[in-house]
Design an enzyme around this catalytic site. Structure first.
Site, PDB file in Angstrom:
ATOM      1  N   PHE A  11       0.615  -1.227   0.386  1.00 34.20           N
ATOM      2  CA  PHE A  11      -0.159   0.087  -0.284  1.00 34.20           C
ATOM      3  C   PHE A  11       0.570   0.987  -0.212  1.00 34.20           C
ATOM      4  O   PHE A  11       0.983   1.872  -0.563  1.00 34.20           O
ATOM      5  CB  PHE A  11      -0.995  -0.339   1.415  1.00 34.20           C
ATOM      6  CG  PHE A  11      -1.772   1.313   1.426  1.00 34.20           C
ATOM      7  CD1 PHE A  11      -2.305   2.185   0.996  1.00 34.20           C
ATOM      8  CD2 PHE A  11      -1.630   1.823   3.028  1.00 34.20           C
ATOM      9  CE1 PHE A  11      -2.745   3.166   1.148  1.00 34.20           C
ATOM     10  CE2 PHE A  11      -2.386   2.851   3.479  1.00 34.20           C
ATOM     11  CZ  PHE A  11      -2.993   3.643   2.384  1.00 34.20           C
ATOM     12  N   ASP A  56      12.671 -10.934  -1.463  1.00 38.65           N
ATOM     13  CA  ASP A  56      13.097 -11.322   0.074  1.00 38.65           C
ATOM     14  C   ASP A  56      13.839 -10.729   0.325  1.00 38.65           C
ATOM     15  O   ASP A  56      15.372 -11.298   0.667  1.00 38.65           O
ATOM     16  CB  ASP A  56      12.757 -13.626   0.199  1.00 38.65           C
ATOM     17  CG  ASP A  56      12.714 -13.003   2.131  1.00 38.65           C
ATOM     18  OD1 ASP A  56      12.565 -12.328   2.715  1.00 38.65           O
ATOM     19  OD2 ASP A  56      12.174 -13.765   2.150  1.00 38.65           O
ATOM     20  N   TYR A 144       5.298  -7.486  15.749  1.00 37.95           N
ATOM     21  CA  TYR A 144       5.002  -6.619  14.989  1.00 37.95           C
ATOM     22  C   TYR A 144       5.892  -5.608  15.838  1.00 37.95           C
ATOM     23  O   TYR A 144       6.757  -4.728  15.123  1.00 37.95           O
ATOM     24  CB  TYR A 144       3.717  -6.256  14.500  1.00 37.95           C
ATOM     25  CG  TYR A 144       4.293  -4.863  13.734  1.00 37.95           C
ATOM     26  CD1 TYR A 144       4.267  -4.812  12.190  1.00 37.95           C
ATOM     27  CD2 TYR A 144       3.032  -3.525  14.308  1.00 37.95           C
ATOM     28  CE1 TYR A 144       4.517  -3.767  11.501  1.00 37.95           C
ATOM     29  CE2 TYR A 144       3.127  -2.677  13.362  1.00 37.95           C
ATOM     30  CZ  TYR A 144       3.903  -2.442  12.133  1.00 37.95           C
ATOM     31  OH  TYR A 144       3.738  -1.394  11.048  1.00 37.95           O
ATOM     32  N   TYR A 158      23.916   1.437  12.807  1.00 36.58           N
ATOM     33  CA  TYR A 158      24.010   1.034  11.944  1.00 36.58           C
ATOM     34  C   TYR A 158      24.425   3.017  11.329  1.00 36.58           C
ATOM     35  O   TYR A 158      25.321   2.980  11.023  1.00 36.58           O
ATOM     36  CB  TYR A 158      23.488   1.300  10.557  1.00 36.58           C
ATOM     37  CG  TYR A 158      24.126  -0.352  10.067  1.00 36.58           C
ATOM     38  CD1 TYR A 158      23.560  -1.334  11.217  1.00 36.58           C
ATOM     39  CD2 TYR A 158      24.503  -0.340   8.772  1.00 36.58           C
ATOM     40  CE1 TYR A 158      23.619  -2.793  10.525  1.00 36.58           C
ATOM     41  CE2 TYR A 158      25.197  -1.792   8.725  1.00 36.58           C
ATOM     42  CZ  TYR A 158      24.923  -3.120  10.058  1.00 36.58           C
ATOM     43  OH  TYR A 158      25.372  -4.006   9.337  1.00 36.58           O
TER      44      TYR A 158
HETATM   45  N1  NAD Z   1      -0.230   1.535   6.997  1.00 36.41           N
HETATM   46  C1  NAD Z   1      -0.094   1.862   7.704  1.00 36.41           C
HETATM   47  O1  NAD Z   1      -1.137   3.093   8.494  1.00 36.41           O
HETATM   48  C2  NAD Z   1       1.360   1.717   8.759  1.00 36.41           C
HETATM   49  C3  NAD Z   1       1.270   2.033   9.866  1.00 36.41           C
HETATM   50  C4  NAD Z   1       2.583   1.455  10.392  1.00 36.41           C
HETATM   51  C5  NAD Z   1       3.623   1.470   9.829  1.00 36.41           C
HETATM   52  N2  NAD Z   1       3.632   1.310   8.418  1.00 36.41           N
HETATM   53  C6  NAD Z   1       5.051   0.684   8.038  1.00 36.41           C
HETATM   54  O2  NAD Z   1       5.034   0.891   6.097  1.00 36.41           O
HETATM   55  C7  NAD Z   1       4.896  -0.040   5.696  1.00 36.41           C
HETATM   56  C8  NAD Z   1       4.594  -0.778   4.808  1.00 36.41           C
HETATM   57  O3  NAD Z   1       3.123  -0.883   5.707  1.00 36.41           O
HETATM   58  P1  NAD Z   1       2.232  -1.033   4.655  1.00 36.41           P
HETATM   59  O4  NAD Z   1       0.825  -0.621   4.904  1.00 36.41           O
HETATM   60  O5  NAD Z   1       1.703  -0.192   2.775  1.00 36.41           O
HETATM   61  O6  NAD Z   1       1.805  -2.721   4.252  1.00 36.41           O
HETATM   62  P2  NAD Z   1       1.574  -3.736   3.103  1.00 36.41           P
HETATM   63  O7  NAD Z   1       1.697  -5.466   3.463  1.00 36.41           O
HETATM   64  O8  NAD Z   1       0.658  -3.236   2.093  1.00 36.41           O
HETATM   65  O9  NAD Z   1       3.207  -3.523   1.681  1.00 36.41           O
HETATM   66  C9  NAD Z   1       3.926  -4.217   2.802  1.00 36.41           C
HETATM   67  C10 NAD Z   1       4.733  -5.352   1.828  1.00 36.41           C
HETATM   68  O10 NAD Z   1       6.074  -5.407   2.514  1.00 36.41           O
HETATM   69  C11 NAD Z   1       5.983  -6.508   1.243  1.00 36.41           C
HETATM   70  N3  NAD Z   1       7.337  -7.833   2.176  1.00 36.41           N
HETATM   71  C12 NAD Z   1       6.814  -8.136   3.518  1.00 36.41           C
HETATM   72  N4  NAD Z   1       8.123  -9.046   3.984  1.00 36.41           N
HETATM   73  C13 NAD Z   1       8.812  -8.772   2.808  1.00 36.41           C
HETATM   74  C14 NAD Z   1      10.727  -9.554   2.269  1.00 36.41           C
HETATM   75  N5  NAD Z   1      10.444 -10.027   3.366  1.00 36.41           N
HETATM   76  N6  NAD Z   1      10.742  -9.294   1.274  1.00 36.41           N
HETATM   77  C15 NAD Z   1      10.840  -8.004   0.733  1.00 36.41           C
HETATM   78  N7  NAD Z   1       9.213  -7.756   0.753  1.00 36.41           N
HETATM   79  C16 NAD Z   1       8.244  -7.677   1.985  1.00 36.41           C
HETATM   80  C17 NAD Z   1       5.178  -7.154   0.570  1.00 36.41           C
HETATM   81  O11 NAD Z   1       4.886  -8.168   0.319  1.00 36.41           O
HETATM   82  C18 NAD Z   1       4.408  -6.123   0.608  1.00 36.41           C
HETATM   83  O12 NAD Z   1       3.973  -5.319  -0.195  1.00 36.41           O
HETATM   84  C19 NAD Z   1       5.864  -1.525   6.645  1.00 36.41           C
HETATM   85  O13 NAD Z   1       6.946  -1.575   7.476  1.00 36.41           O
HETATM   86  C20 NAD Z   1       4.794  -0.825   8.298  1.00 36.41           C
HETATM   87  O14 NAD Z   1       5.294  -1.821   9.107  1.00 36.41           O
HETATM   88  C21 NAD Z   1       2.311   1.310   8.151  1.00 36.41           C
END
Ligand code: NAD
Length: 313
Positions: A11, A56, A144, A158
């Site tokens: 997303f 990955d 998480y 780092y």
């Molecule tokens: N959406 C929110 O409200 C929100 C809030 C706080 C933090 N975040 C952080 O923002 C980031 C993105 O969140 P999002 O809502 O887009 O989630 P999402 O699940 O839509 O996107 C996460 C992406 O990471 C990929 N992914 C997961 N494990 C992986 C791996 N080992 N190697 C490669 N790719 C991998 C998934 O396939 C996915 O495309 C995350 O790190 C999340 O913790 C999001």
């Protein structure tokens, strides 16, 4: 710049890819599609400055010279991280170390997508970056919360040890087009249920509060942070606080749905209050969110209608 976005098929990552390309950068997106979807990137596949690598990030990898690493890979919704607990711990730990190593190797700047979940069920309200949090290390959500806390610690290590030019954004609840419809979070649940004419599920008494940031505001804040030299965490979110019940009313108004509300017991460790203190972002980045919940939901309505109608979910 040539920029790496991990988790770019998700997303937020896909919106970040869009914004970076719009600014003229070249983008390499590395994603293993664990929770992301190629559909989020379809519109970019013919773009010459965009590359997709199925990867990955928990396995050591390299994508050639990059000048910036945006590390967004991680399951993010409760449904996903409860289902993929071990993968969530791995990507927050090993995955983050790999991405930091890649940034070190290429002398690239680094930005970690962290989360308000680092504050756990907060005893301080609203949450400032200086608050250390109230996290249950062994509860179901710990996979998480603790993975992200580790990722923040690794990023600072780092920076301190290898002088990598790092940033940490603590993202608060964000919504908008491409949000997974089955992610179990308030907005997607309510939009889906309202558009299907089903009752809106409210956990507990619905008086717990949430703040919701529209995706374009969130991405603007993240990009503003990426340009300044601040290494300690910065909250980016919308401080306007809604009770879950108020949110249900806005959803019913925007969708024109006649759904009712159904109450269910509160899940374990569900935070009661969540609201960012964004004084630091306001001061440091001259940033603040512009899009109100009602407007953001109107801007998302077409996407949610399509998602509800689609058989992919
Ligand atoms: N959406 C929110 O409200 C929100 C809030 C706080 C933090 N975040 C952080 O923002 C980031 C993105 O969140 P999002 O809502 O887009 O989630 P999402 O699940 O839509 O996107 C996460 C992406 O990471 C990929 N992914 C997961 N494990 C992986 C791996 N080992 N190697 C490669 N790719 C991998 C998934 O396939 C996915 O495309 C995350 O790190 C999340 O913790 C999001």
């Amino acid at each position: 710049m040539r920029v790496l976005v991990t988790g770019g098929a998700g997303f937020l990552g896909s919106h970040l890819c869009d914004a970076l390309l719009a600014k003229g950068h070249s983008v390499v997106c590395a994603d293993n599609l664990l929770t992301g979807r190629m559909a989020n990137l379809e519109h970019l596949l013919d773009e010459a400055r965009f590359e997709f690598v199925e990867q990955d990030v928990c396995r050591a990898f390299d994508v050639g010279k990059v000048e910036y690493v945006f590390h967004f890979a991680s399951p993010a919704s409760p449904v996903d991280y409860l289902h993929h607990g071990i993968e969530t711990l791995q990507v927050g730990s090993v995955g983050t170390l790999n991405c930091l190593e890649l940034a070190r190797k290429h002398h690239a700047r680094f930005l970690l997508a962290s989360t308000s979940e680092c504050y756990g069920d907060p005893k301080e309200h609203p949450q400032k970056e200086s608050y250390w949090g109230h996290v249950n290390p062994v509860g179901p959500r710990s996979v998480y919360d603790e993975a992200k806390r580790f990722a923040e610690a690794a990023t600072m290590a780092y920076h301190r040890t290898h002088h990598v030019d790092t940033r940490i954004v603590r993202i608060f609840n964000t919504y908008g087009p491409r949000l997974q419809i089955n992610d179990g979070r308030v907005i997607s649940n309510f939009m889906k249920q309202a558009l299907r004419g089903e009752p809106l599920t409210v956990y507990g008494d619905g008086l717990q509060t949430r703040s919701f940031c529209f995706v374009s505001d969130e991405i603007e804040g993240i990009l503003a942070l990426s340009r300044v030299s601040e290494h300690l965490p910065v909250n980016i979110g919308n401080p306007r606080e809604f009770t879950v019940l108020e949110c249900a009313q806005v959803v019913l108004q925007v969708t024109g749905s006649e759904s009712t509300v159904r109450f269910e017991p509160l899940p374990q460790d569900d935070p009661k209050q969540r609201k960012p203190d964004i004084t630091k972002a306001r001061t440091l980045l001259s940033w603040e969110p512009k899009i109100e919940l009602q407007r953001g939901l109107e801007l998302s309505l077409e996407y949610f209608r399509g998602a509800v109608a689609s058989r992919d979910w």
